[in-house]
Design an enzyme around this catalytic site. Sequence first.
Site, PDB file in Angstrom:
ATOM      1  N   HIS A  93      -0.465  -1.690  -8.985  1.00 26.67           N
ATOM      2  CA  HIS A  93      -0.114  -0.525  -8.165  1.00 26.67           C
ATOM      3  C   HIS A  93       0.109   0.704  -9.028  1.00 26.67           C
ATOM      4  CE1 HIS A  93       1.721   1.780  -4.953  1.00 26.67           C
ATOM      5  NE2 HIS A  93       1.541   0.778  -4.112  1.00 26.67           N
TER       6      HIS A  93
ATOM      7  N   CYS B 299       1.899  -0.117   2.281  1.00 30.40           N
ATOM      8  CA  CYS B 299       0.484   0.038   1.945  1.00 30.40           C
ATOM      9  C   CYS B 299      -0.108  -1.286   1.464  1.00 30.40           C
ATOM     10  CB  CYS B 299       0.308   1.121   0.882  1.00 30.40           C
ATOM     11  SG  CYS B 299       1.266   0.859  -0.635  1.00 30.40           S
TER      12      CYS B 299
END
Length: 330
Positions: free
Chosen positions: A176, A149
Amino acid sequence: MRIAINGFGRIGRTVLRQILTRPDCADVEVALLNDIAPRDTGAYLFRYDSVYGPYPGEVTFTDGALHAGGRTLPFHAERDLGALPLSDVDVVMDCTGTVKTRAQAARGLEAGARNVLISGPCDEAEETIVLGANEDRLGAARIVSNASCTTNALAPLLRAIHAARPVSHGHMTTIHCYTGSQPTVDAPRGPFARSRAAAVSMVPTTTSATRLVGDVLPGLADRISGAAVRVPTVSVSAVDAVLTFEETAPDDPAEWLRSIAAESDGIIGCTDDPVVSTDMRARTESLVLALPETIAQGPRQLRVFGWYDNEWGFSARMIDMARRMAAPRG
């Protein structure tokens, strides 16, 4: 396009939710689902999602099938990808996180699928492709990694920036959200810091995106360093990059970045609003540039900040990549 979803975890369920709810996915047929976890649990977790809310429709599980969105989806429980009936499948999406070798992925081809798309890094894939960065390398590859991602968030931006104004070097930190690889209470997880409770602390760690960006964009190999901090939020992550150009930074960097986003075919978005992470939930772009956070320092340095829904945006790219793989290729 006819696909199969192997692995019904965060990415597998998010891919299916998009296929069933996005009008532009009406032509995508799901041949089957597969997961070794109890299938009624999978159906429940699809119906009730802590991040995206309840599925907007009825969901049931009967007679070995998931019923949702007016479709009946056979739900298997095979450990071996090669044991699935994939003879009429254009692309099997492996969303298990366990396929790390070409031999494992090839079991899908042996079962009849025409292509295998892996939802994560795989060093033995025929190609690692990031849309907006290196899709020209797809060629005739049948076993493809969709990278990570964070790589999907960073690589398209770096490609566009480097093509317009060559980058000398830079550093990226991904902020994150925590993931299932971290424990909810302190417990052994390999690296000491990653063994700490995910929802309590900010956890410094590494990111595979640093290496993968060099694989996807060889011209930037060894020019971009990277690190990660896992933070106690359940969804949406951010990229904070400081880049130094070989010559000069753009005169109006925010407008320059806006033009890059406009030319990205929906891969990169931008916002002028003072948003926070929850505002970016369920955005389909790989990265949404926060233009108010853009900072130029000196004649050659630029700070760029962008948000990405690490589940929803990545799943959107899985669907887009599957379309490319299913289309006729020379």
